[in-house]
Design an enzyme around this catalytic site. Sequence first.
Site, mmCIF file in Angstrom:
data_model
loop_
_atom_site.group_PDB
_atom_site.id
_atom_site.type_symbol
_atom_site.label_atom_id
_atom_site.label_comp_id
_atom_site.label_asym_id
_atom_site.label_seq_id
_atom_site.Cartn_x
_atom_site.Cartn_y
_atom_site.Cartn_z
ATOM 1 N N HIS A 88 -9.297 0.818 -1.627
ATOM 2 C CA HIS A 88 -9.314 1.516 -0.350
ATOM 3 C C HIS A 88 -10.737 1.481 0.199
ATOM 4 O O HIS A 88 -11.699 1.806 -0.518
ATOM 5 C CB HIS A 88 -8.912 2.980 -0.538
ATOM 6 C CG HIS A 88 -7.452 3.199 -0.767
ATOM 7 N ND1 HIS A 88 -6.732 2.512 -1.702
ATOM 8 C CD2 HIS A 88 -6.582 4.067 -0.174
ATOM 9 C CE1 HIS A 88 -5.470 2.948 -1.679
ATOM 10 N NE2 HIS A 88 -5.360 3.889 -0.760
ATOM 11 N N ASP A 124 1.940 4.104 2.724
ATOM 12 C CA ASP A 124 0.918 4.958 2.114
ATOM 13 C C ASP A 124 1.541 6.098 1.309
ATOM 14 O O ASP A 124 1.811 5.943 0.125
ATOM 15 C CB ASP A 124 -0.034 5.479 3.191
ATOM 16 C CG ASP A 124 -1.391 5.897 2.634
ATOM 17 O OD1 ASP A 124 -1.616 5.751 1.418
ATOM 18 O OD2 ASP A 124 -2.240 6.356 3.421
ATOM 19 N N ASP A 125 1.755 7.256 1.941
ATOM 20 C CA ASP A 125 2.328 8.439 1.280
ATOM 21 C C ASP A 125 3.455 8.980 2.160
ATOM 22 O O ASP A 125 3.307 10.003 2.837
ATOM 23 C CB ASP A 125 1.246 9.512 1.079
ATOM 24 C CG ASP A 125 0.100 9.020 0.217
ATOM 25 O OD1 ASP A 125 0.253 8.985 -1.014
ATOM 26 O OD2 ASP A 125 -0.945 8.658 0.786
ATOM 27 N N HIS A 130 1.523 4.826 -2.509
ATOM 28 C CA HIS A 130 1.218 5.668 -3.669
ATOM 29 C C HIS A 130 2.509 6.327 -4.140
ATOM 30 O O HIS A 130 3.118 7.095 -3.387
ATOM 31 C CB HIS A 130 0.185 6.732 -3.298
ATOM 32 C CG HIS A 130 -1.094 6.155 -2.784
ATOM 33 N ND1 HIS A 130 -2.164 5.868 -3.597
ATOM 34 C CD2 HIS A 130 -1.465 5.787 -1.524
ATOM 35 C CE1 HIS A 130 -3.147 5.371 -2.873
ATOM 36 N NE2 HIS A 130 -2.750 5.300 -1.615
ATOM 37 N N GLU A 151 -11.220 3.588 5.703
ATOM 38 C CA GLU A 151 -10.233 4.500 6.298
ATOM 39 C C GLU A 151 -11.029 5.590 7.012
ATOM 40 O O GLU A 151 -11.095 5.633 8.235
ATOM 41 C CB GLU A 151 -9.325 5.098 5.228
ATOM 42 C CG GLU A 151 -8.328 6.110 5.764
ATOM 43 C CD GLU A 151 -7.560 6.820 4.656
ATOM 44 O OE1 GLU A 151 -6.549 7.461 4.993
ATOM 45 O OE2 GLU A 151 -7.965 6.765 3.481
ATOM 46 N N HIS A 174 0.862 -1.188 0.000
ATOM 47 C CA HIS A 174 0.000 0.000 0.000
ATOM 48 C C HIS A 174 0.890 1.227 0.000
ATOM 49 O O HIS A 174 1.267 1.743 1.051
ATOM 50 C CB HIS A 174 -0.922 -0.023 1.222
ATOM 51 C CG HIS A 174 -1.934 1.084 1.261
ATOM 52 N ND1 HIS A 174 -3.100 0.987 1.981
ATOM 53 C CD2 HIS A 174 -1.963 2.307 0.676
ATOM 54 C CE1 HIS A 174 -3.792 2.098 1.835
ATOM 55 N NE2 HIS A 174 -3.109 2.928 1.053
#
Length: 338
Positions: A198, A279-280, A20, A201, A18
Amino acid sequence: MPNADTDFIRRLPKAELHLHLEGTLEAELMFALADRNKIKLPYPDVATLKAAYDFDNLQSFLNLYYQGADVLRTEQDFYDLTWAYLQRCADDGVVHVEPFFDPQTHTQRGLPIEVPLQGIHRALVDGEQKLGITHALILSFLRDLSEASALQTLESAMPFRDRFIGVGLDSAEQGNPPSKFQQVFQKARELGFHVVAHAGEEGPPAYIREALELLQVERIDHGVRCTDDPDLVDELKQRFIPLTVCPLSNTRLKVFRTMADHNLMALLDQGLCITINADDPAYFGGYLLDNFIAVRDALGMTESQARQLARNSLTASFLPDHRKDEWVTRLEAIAVND
């Protein structure tokens, strides 16, 4: 059993499921690419930009995320972005990556889809050849856009179908349920792609159920809201549906007030297939190893739990079974005090 040592966690072979790619755009690289492409950023320097990484929720992050992605203009830009991420992976003991990229973020501003695809692909191939990190790219649809746009995106990507292995669903979750995208996910499944989404969340447990039942996804990205529905938790456990959880992201976006409030270790202890991911990371303060360490420090992750989380990441990946088995065998051979 003692808490997991940092060096031990680093040495465990891990997959990241996961992530990005646009979210790995470090402030320094953002400024370098802006200079390369003669783009003026609305921030005078790196420090001012980083000071803006104080998010109230998912949408406040997305606003800055899309603004930053605008500096990505050429195939070389996407190569440099991806290569920088892979170098961090090598430092963290990551042996396999299945990153997301959002083609609509780029095609909406006039870039042909082959520009990001080719740049990302070249870097991923180099990562395998030079760093030993295998890969499987996932093309993600923006859920705040229409399903028609997602279908058009999938069609435009088909000349490059050898560049990606699956499709996903991301961006603003509230008000954009998985049910909005049933046709494009059915089409992707018919074409033989893996499917993930997703869900859960900021959105409710019902979105997780929709992703499972209507989109027929193989993994849930995030999924931490499942605890609001005990029957759903039982189903996820019985079906061993992987949840790709992102601890630092969840705390920075106020899904949990602090890391000590996070439910991932409780879910792991209940027998769910929990994985840790970044994630980011450029925006949320840490790559994969940083997320493991944050969980260890706040929730007392033991050596056994760290090994289980790493094992889950490998078994939940889309690697061929024989490659999963090889990595799991290596993982089990890692001694605590090597």
